[in-house]
Enzyme design. Sequence first.
Site, PDB file in Angstrom:
ATOM      1  N   PRO A   9       9.733  -9.607  -2.813  1.00 22.25           N
ATOM      2  CA  PRO A   9       8.997 -10.720  -2.212  1.00 22.25           C
ATOM      3  C   PRO A   9       7.490 -10.485  -2.076  1.00 22.25           C
ATOM      4  O   PRO A   9       7.055  -9.382  -1.780  1.00 22.25           O
ATOM      5  CB  PRO A   9       9.650 -10.865  -0.825  1.00 22.25           C
ATOM      6  CG  PRO A   9      10.360  -9.584  -0.573  1.00 22.25           C
ATOM      7  CD  PRO A   9      10.763  -9.067  -1.916  1.00 22.25           C
ATOM      8  N   ASN A  10       6.765 -11.547  -2.309  1.00 29.24           N
ATOM      9  CA  ASN A  10       5.303 -11.629  -2.150  1.00 29.24           C
ATOM     10  C   ASN A  10       4.516 -10.898  -3.227  1.00 29.24           C
ATOM     11  O   ASN A  10       3.283 -10.941  -3.226  1.00 29.24           O
ATOM     12  CB  ASN A  10       4.859 -11.134  -0.751  1.00 29.24           C
ATOM     13  CG  ASN A  10       5.460 -11.975   0.347  1.00 29.24           C
ATOM     14  OD1 ASN A  10       5.354 -13.198   0.302  1.00 29.24           O
ATOM     15  ND2 ASN A  10       6.117 -11.353   1.315  1.00 29.24           N
ATOM     16  N   ARG A  17      -3.520 -10.771  -2.572  1.00 33.75           N
ATOM     17  CA  ARG A  17      -2.884 -10.347  -1.327  1.00 33.75           C
ATOM     18  C   ARG A  17      -3.384  -8.963  -0.907  1.00 33.75           C
ATOM     19  O   ARG A  17      -3.144  -7.976  -1.600  1.00 33.75           O
ATOM     20  CB  ARG A  17      -1.371 -10.272  -1.586  1.00 33.75           C
ATOM     21  CG  ARG A  17      -0.561  -9.704  -0.466  1.00 33.75           C
ATOM     22  CD  ARG A  17       0.858  -9.427  -0.897  1.00 33.75           C
ATOM     23  NE  ARG A  17       1.604  -8.906   0.228  1.00 33.75           N
ATOM     24  CZ  ARG A  17       2.669  -8.126   0.123  1.00 33.75           C
ATOM     25  NH1 ARG A  17       3.124  -7.797  -1.068  1.00 33.75           N
ATOM     26  NH2 ARG A  17       3.275  -7.690   1.194  1.00 33.75           N
ATOM     27  N   TYR A  22      -3.290  -3.284  -1.801  1.00 32.46           N
ATOM     28  CA  TYR A  22      -2.446  -3.358  -2.999  1.00 32.46           C
ATOM     29  C   TYR A  22      -3.234  -3.350  -4.312  1.00 32.46           C
ATOM     30  O   TYR A  22      -2.636  -3.338  -5.389  1.00 32.46           O
ATOM     31  CB  TYR A  22      -1.553  -4.604  -2.917  1.00 32.46           C
ATOM     32  CG  TYR A  22      -0.611  -4.552  -1.736  1.00 32.46           C
ATOM     33  CD1 TYR A  22       0.333  -3.535  -1.639  1.00 32.46           C
ATOM     34  CD2 TYR A  22      -0.667  -5.494  -0.704  1.00 32.46           C
ATOM     35  CE1 TYR A  22       1.189  -3.456  -0.548  1.00 32.46           C
ATOM     36  CE2 TYR A  22       0.186  -5.426   0.385  1.00 32.46           C
ATOM     37  CZ  TYR A  22       1.116  -4.407   0.460  1.00 32.46           C
ATOM     38  OH  TYR A  22       1.943  -4.322   1.530  1.00 32.46           O
ATOM     39  N   ASN A  73      10.425  -2.600  -7.260  1.00 37.10           N
ATOM     40  CA  ASN A  73       9.610  -2.572  -6.052  1.00 37.10           C
ATOM     41  C   ASN A  73      10.264  -3.565  -5.096  1.00 37.10           C
ATOM     42  O   ASN A  73      10.064  -4.775  -5.223  1.00 37.10           O
ATOM     43  CB  ASN A  73       8.158  -2.971  -6.343  1.00 37.10           C
ATOM     44  CG  ASN A  73       7.301  -2.874  -5.088  1.00 37.10           C
ATOM     45  OD1 ASN A  73       7.818  -2.734  -3.974  1.00 37.10           O
ATOM     46  ND2 ASN A  73       5.991  -2.941  -5.256  1.00 37.10           N
ATOM     47  N   ALA A  76       9.028  -5.817   0.941  1.00 36.04           N
ATOM     48  CA  ALA A  76       9.427  -5.738   2.359  1.00 36.04           C
ATOM     49  C   ALA A  76      10.912  -5.422   2.536  1.00 36.04           C
ATOM     50  O   ALA A  76      11.309  -4.832   3.550  1.00 36.04           O
ATOM     51  CB  ALA A  76       9.067  -7.044   3.053  1.00 36.04           C
ATOM     52  N   GLU A  97      12.503   3.570  -7.606  1.00 41.84           N
ATOM     53  CA  GLU A  97      11.818   2.754  -6.588  1.00 41.84           C
ATOM     54  C   GLU A  97      10.315   2.996  -6.678  1.00 41.84           C
ATOM     55  O   GLU A  97       9.884   4.148  -6.738  1.00 41.84           O
ATOM     56  CB  GLU A  97      12.332   3.173  -5.203  1.00 41.84           C
ATOM     57  CG  GLU A  97      11.629   2.497  -4.040  1.00 41.84           C
ATOM     58  CD  GLU A  97      12.064   3.097  -2.695  1.00 41.84           C
ATOM     59  OE1 GLU A  97      12.954   3.985  -2.674  1.00 41.84           O
ATOM     60  OE2 GLU A  97      11.503   2.677  -1.674  1.00 41.84           O
ATOM     61  N   HIS A  99       6.272   1.764  -5.194  1.00 46.11           N
ATOM     62  CA  HIS A  99       5.420   1.046  -4.243  1.00 46.11           C
ATOM     63  C   HIS A  99       3.966   1.244  -4.637  1.00 46.11           C
ATOM     64  O   HIS A  99       3.560   2.365  -4.969  1.00 46.11           O
ATOM     65  CB  HIS A  99       5.617   1.563  -2.822  1.00 46.11           C
ATOM     66  CG  HIS A  99       7.016   1.389  -2.338  1.00 46.11           C
ATOM     67  ND1 HIS A  99       7.517   0.170  -1.948  1.00 46.11           N
ATOM     68  CD2 HIS A  99       8.030   2.264  -2.240  1.00 46.11           C
ATOM     69  CE1 HIS A  99       8.780   0.307  -1.612  1.00 46.11           C
ATOM     70  NE2 HIS A  99       9.128   1.569  -1.785  1.00 46.11           N
ATOM     71  N   ARG A 106       1.337   4.320   6.226  1.00 39.91           N
ATOM     72  CA  ARG A 106       1.063   3.003   6.807  1.00 39.91           C
ATOM     73  C   ARG A 106       1.789   2.836   8.145  1.00 39.91           C
ATOM     74  O   ARG A 106       2.076   3.822   8.823  1.00 39.91           O
ATOM     75  CB  ARG A 106       1.448   1.926   5.785  1.00 39.91           C
ATOM     76  CG  ARG A 106       0.631   2.059   4.479  1.00 39.91           C
ATOM     77  CD  ARG A 106       0.916   0.938   3.532  1.00 39.91           C
ATOM     78  NE  ARG A 106       0.556  -0.355   4.118  1.00 39.91           N
ATOM     79  CZ  ARG A 106       0.971  -1.525   3.644  1.00 39.91           C
ATOM     80  NH1 ARG A 106       1.757  -1.560   2.563  1.00 39.91           N
ATOM     81  NH2 ARG A 106       0.609  -2.644   4.225  1.00 39.91           N
TER      82      ARG A 106
END
Length: 150
Positions: A9-10, A17, A22, A73, A76, A97, A99, A106
């Site tokens: 998502p996103n 964003r 990012y 990825n 969230a 995975e 990111h 973070r």
Amino acid sequence: MKILVIHGPNLHLLGRREPEIYGGATLDEIDAELRRLAAAEGIGIEIVQSNHEGEIVERIGAASASFDSILINPAAYTHTSVAIRDAILAATIPAVEVHLSNIYAREEFRRTSLIAPVAAGQVSGFGAMSYYLGFRAAAALARGRSHAAG
Ligand code: DQA
């Protein structure tokens, strides 16, 4: 040999964003580079972006039939989704995975990945390069599988 890339998502908003976190690359730019890497390695690639947990679960569930590894990825959902974790566990192909940000540097809630324990490995914190490094790993795993399959 074929790799399934899943953006959670996103991630369609990349470039606009929180670029300080990012980076400035858009998802189209990242996808173009992934396609270039795949072509260079003679590997097939399919790329999906979804904001829906159920759709991601279904994609992973169907992946074993046509793919040799998954590059994901989970965005969230990394921190919340038992369903995506279970789907990866049930899949008979390995998942890598990735990111863009270093999730361990973070907010506290981002420092736990429900996916990491069931992934073959994780790349986190290198911006768009996380995808490209992760792709190398997913390609090697896919190759290992196709050798194992004879
Ligand atoms: C992310 C990190 C997640 O915590 C966040 O929710 C994202 C992107 C990353 O690529 O750095 O959407 O997965």
